[in-house]
Scaffold this motif. Structure first.
Motif, PDB file in Angstrom:
ATOM      1  N   ILE A 111       5.564  23.877  71.858  1.00  0.00           N
ATOM      2  CA  ILE A 111       4.054  24.142  72.006  1.00  0.00           C
ATOM      3  C   ILE A 111       3.399  24.038  71.504  1.00  0.00           C
ATOM      4  O   ILE A 111       2.490  23.095  71.461  1.00  0.00           O
ATOM      5  N   TYR A 112       3.005  25.060  70.239  1.00  0.00           N
ATOM      6  CA  TYR A 112       2.026  25.348  69.371  1.00  0.00           C
ATOM      7  C   TYR A 112       1.682  24.049  68.083  1.00  0.00           C
ATOM      8  O   TYR A 112       0.410  23.793  68.028  1.00  0.00           O
ATOM      9  N   ARG A 120      10.118  18.061  73.217  1.00  0.00           N
ATOM     10  CA  ARG A 120      10.254  19.688  73.285  1.00  0.00           C
ATOM     11  C   ARG A 120      11.895  19.617  73.275  1.00  0.00           C
ATOM     12  O   ARG A 120      12.499  20.538  72.380  1.00  0.00           O
TER      13      ARG A 120
ATOM     14  N   MET B   1      -2.198  24.040  72.083  1.00  0.00           N
ATOM     15  CA  MET B   1      -0.975  23.253  73.548  1.00  0.00           C
ATOM     16  C   MET B   1      -1.904  23.245  74.766  1.00  0.00           C
ATOM     17  O   MET B   1      -3.871  23.495  74.163  1.00  0.00           O
ATOM     18  N   VAL B   5       0.737  23.563  80.354  1.00  0.00           N
ATOM     19  CA  VAL B   5       1.761  24.519  79.564  1.00  0.00           C
ATOM     20  C   VAL B   5       0.998  25.960  80.255  1.00  0.00           C
ATOM     21  O   VAL B   5       1.736  26.713  80.455  1.00  0.00           O
ATOM     22  N   ILE B   9       2.599  28.251  81.883  1.00  0.00           N
ATOM     23  CA  ILE B   9       3.206  29.701  81.912  1.00  0.00           C
ATOM     24  C   ILE B   9       2.633  31.163  82.670  1.00  0.00           C
ATOM     25  O   ILE B   9       3.214  32.075  83.070  1.00  0.00           O
ATOM     26  N   ARG B 350      -6.966  30.929  69.662  1.00  0.00           N
ATOM     27  CA  ARG B 350      -7.936  30.094  70.829  1.00  0.00           C
ATOM     28  C   ARG B 350      -6.268  30.094  71.990  1.00  0.00           C
ATOM     29  O   ARG B 350      -7.295  30.013  73.264  1.00  0.00           O
ATOM     30  N   ASP B 351      -4.865  29.625  72.053  1.00  0.00           N
ATOM     31  CA  ASP B 351      -4.619  29.761  72.483  1.00  0.00           C
ATOM     32  C   ASP B 351      -3.543  30.699  72.855  1.00  0.00           C
ATOM     33  O   ASP B 351      -3.261  30.514  74.762  1.00  0.00           O
ATOM     34  N   ILE B 352      -3.956  32.056  72.580  1.00  0.00           N
ATOM     35  CA  ILE B 352      -3.447  33.670  73.486  1.00  0.00           C
ATOM     36  C   ILE B 352      -4.893  32.910  74.734  1.00  0.00           C
ATOM     37  O   ILE B 352      -4.604  33.788  75.497  1.00  0.00           O
ATOM     38  N   GLN B 355      -4.062  30.789  77.171  1.00  0.00           N
ATOM     39  CA  GLN B 355      -3.386  31.336  78.041  1.00  0.00           C
ATOM     40  C   GLN B 355      -3.968  32.760  79.356  1.00  0.00           C
ATOM     41  O   GLN B 355      -3.688  32.466  80.444  1.00  0.00           O
TER      42      GLN B 355
END
Lengths: 226, 433
Positions: A111-112, A120, B1, B5, B9, B350-352, B355
């Motif tokens: 994902i990252y 994936r 990300m 996604v 999530i 930055r992904d966190i 999210q």
């Protein structure tokens, strides 16, 4: 050029007025394809070393190059990228996400890495079947045994095809069926050319590697081939 | 990300904590629904006001009303005769931009058929023929009052629909014309009958046999009126009550004029003001009140209602935002380990951040959606409570506005938790139990 190159690496923690030197002037080179064990008792600094090698932390002073990246003063994003692309990490406590099924857990690094969802899924499935969990894809970690969880963790560490695999206390008892199977898996990975770094306190597990580095009081005190 | 996604999530997280999410959304739901309902309600009042204004007379009408004279002129105030018939006559003669002038005096008195029976107490108005135009009357049968009636002071009357029906139940208007009634025990001839004035809604309800009697009726006054010539009113009815007044000096109750052409509205007002300045001997004890003034006054009260409703909604949106922030903070401390794992496998800060922020926005949007649904129900309830002419009107822009506010609440309340989550140290997080 070495895959991992540490020179004069120190990590100092400050607790109040006190300085704790967790790592003290460590020099270490690890070449591509090596199978290394880092051994030391609790409080020896081996965890700190592992966190630095795993790009979860940066050193206070010294040089640290991993896969050609100078990471001594790297930004968080740079560390994240190296963690994602170059390193696979198998944690002592598995550290799987209990709400996700096996495939999603394994696919997490992808994902990252920005891998599209179809790919994936395909890569996660393949990684799962590589560790013998092809029939457990839809299960969630609480439904798996400890050994199975460990294999999910290994599959997750390998799914992005990293150059280095770190394993922190990968197995409790090396003579149990699970322990033997896990260690055999590392042997096989080593044989296929992957660089494997085990971190353990157990000399019998360390003995499975080709090169053992012993740490005490933040320094490398001994290095030998078992 | 990518966004997808993050959204999936977020949705999974919401689904995993339904009750907690529902609680945190409550404020947003209330805020959004009350915002939409308030806007629908004030919009309904606005529409109702507009219809009412249209039916009660157009922008051409100007009322001349009494006013406290300015302090400078206070000592001369007695010199002014006030609003009298002389004003009306002077305006009619001299104000070229004014097409109709309607002075009015009234008396509440007994109205009965000449065959005896119980008298009804009605408001009897003495008017000029121009009243027909100014009050926007129609005629169901017979004729309206004429200049000749006025000149002669004839004992003739035009009655409203309700009056006619009460005095002669079941008799159609054409047969009522020519009948005789007693106003304050004096015989008058009914020369005309007014039609039944009602709102469209009332007409529909009447045709379909439903009853809307509970509703306030803006036409009640018009339907219950009894109109007689101004002169007749004075000589036959009022002079007894006010023996010292003459026709010329008697104070009018209302004086309304109609501007002939809206293009000459301001000059017409100026004309009227100049004439009245003369007849009132320079005392500024009058004011001209336009329908635009009414409009503005009503509009400003609608605006005030909207503002206070909006304020309440805004407060509950803020509270809702705080609720979301609270829940997000709690959810983060529940998920420290998860965040650590995600960081360890290569998530960037930055992904966190995204999210958590997206999850917060999703919660608020979901709350906004539920709020819209709730507002639909709320508006249905309000529809049964609100008067028909003020029935709440749901507009798309109010929904957009509410969703925008919900979005903003989610965004703002998500920023701090997201920033907090993204700066979690992975090593500490992985050790966290």
């Amino acid at each position: 050029m070495s895959l991992i190159h540490l020179e004069g690496l120190s990590k100092v923690y400050r607790v109040g007025d006190q300085e704790i030197r967790a790592l003290n002037e460590v020099n270490l080179r690890i070449e591509e394809g090596e199978f290394i064990a880092i051994i030391g008792s609790s409080g020896s600094g081996k965890s700190t070393l592992m966190h630095l090698l795993g790009c979860l932390d940066t050193p206070t002073t010294g040089r640290m190059e991993i896969c050609g990246n100078d990471l001594a003063k790297a930004s968080n994003d740079e560390l994240a990228r190296v963690r994602n692309r170059e390193i696979g990490f198998v944690f002592q406590a598995f550290n799987l996400l209990p709400k996700l099924d096996v495939v999603s857990n394994i696919a997490l690094p992808l994902i990252y890495a920005g891998v599209p969802s179809r790919e994936r899924l395909a890569r996660a499935k393949k990684a799962a079947s590589d560790v013998g969990l092809g029939d457990r894809l839809a299960n969630r970690p609480p439904q798996l045994s400890g050994g199975q969880c460990q294999r999910v963790a290994i599959a997750r560490a390998l799914v992005n095809n990293p150059r280095i695999l770190f394993a922190d206390e990968p197995t409790g008892n090396p003579d149990s069926a699970t322990g033997r199977m896990i260690l055999e898996m590392f042997d096989a990975l080593h044989a296929s050319g992957k660089t494997v770094v085990l971190v353990t306190h157990d000399p019998s597990i360390a003995a499975r590697s080709r090169r053992v580095i012993e740490i005490r009081d933040g320094r490398i005190t001994r290095e030998y081939a078992p | 990300m990518n966004l997808l996604v993050a959204i999936s999530i977020g949705l999974r997280e919401i689904a995993a904590h339904k009750f907690r999410t529902a609680l945190s959304m409550l404020g947003i739901v209330l805020g959004v629904s009350s915002l939409i309902a308030t806007m629908a309600l004030t919009r309904g009042i606005e529409d109702g006001t507009r219809i009412f204004m249209q039916q009660m007379g157009g922008l051409e009408l100007v009322s001349i009303v009494n006013k406290e004279p300015s302090s400078r002129k206070y000592e001369f105030a007695n010199l002014s005769p006030g609003r009298t018939l002389r004003d009306a006559e002077a305006i009619r003669r001299s104000a070229t931009f004014i097409s109709h002038v309607s002075p009015e005096i009234s008396l509440a008195t007994a109205v009965a058929t000449d065959g005896g029976g119980n008298p009804d107490r009605r408001m009897v108005r003495g008017v000029y023929p121009d009243h027909f135009v100014i009050a926007m009357h129609q005629i169901a049968a017979g004729r309206f009052l004429t200049a000749l009636d006025l000149e002669r002071g004839s004992r003739c009357a035009v009655v409203g629909d309700t009056v006619a029906k009460n005095l002669w139940p079941g008799i159609p208007p054409p047969l009522i014309v020519g009948k005789s009634i007693l106003i304050d025990n004096r015989p008058f001839e009914v020369v005309g009958v007014l039609p039944l004035y009602e709102m469209e809604e009332q007409a529909r309800a009447r045709r379909s046999g439903r009853s809307l009697s509970r509703r306030w009726d803006p036409f009640r006054q018009k339907n219950e009126t009894v109109l007689v010539p101004f002169t007749t009113m004075f000589h036959e009815l009022r002079s007894g009550a006010f023996p010292l007044d003459s026709l010329e000096t008697m104070k009018l109750e209302t004086l309304t004029v109609r501007v002939g052409d809206l293009d000459h509205f301001r000059p017409a007002l100026d004309q009227v003001r100049r004439i009245l300045d003369t007849t009132h001997r320079g005392v500024d004890d009058f004011d001209l009140e336009t329908r635009q003034d009414w409009f503005d006054r009503m509009e400003s009260s609608v605006r005030a209602a909207r503002l206070s409703g909006g304020l309440i909604s805004a407060i509950s949106l803020v509270v809702g935002g705080i609720g979301i922030m609270n829940i997000m903070l709690a959810s983060i401390s529940d998920r420290v380990r998860e965040i650590g794992i995600r960081l360890a496998v290569g998530a960037r800060q930055r992904d966190i951040f995204w999210q958590i922020l997206i999850e917060s926005i999703l919660v608020s949007l979901l709350g906004g959606l539920l709020g819209i649904l709730a507002s639909l129900g709320l508006i249905e309830i309000l529809k049964t409570i609100a008067p028909t002419e003020n029935v709440p009107v749901l507009t798309p822009d109010s929904i957009l506005l509410a969703v925008g506010f919900a979005l903003a609440a989610g965004l703002l309340s998500g920023l701090y938790p997201a920033a907090k989550a993204s700066t979690i140290d992975p090593i500490t997080a992985l050790r966290y139990e």
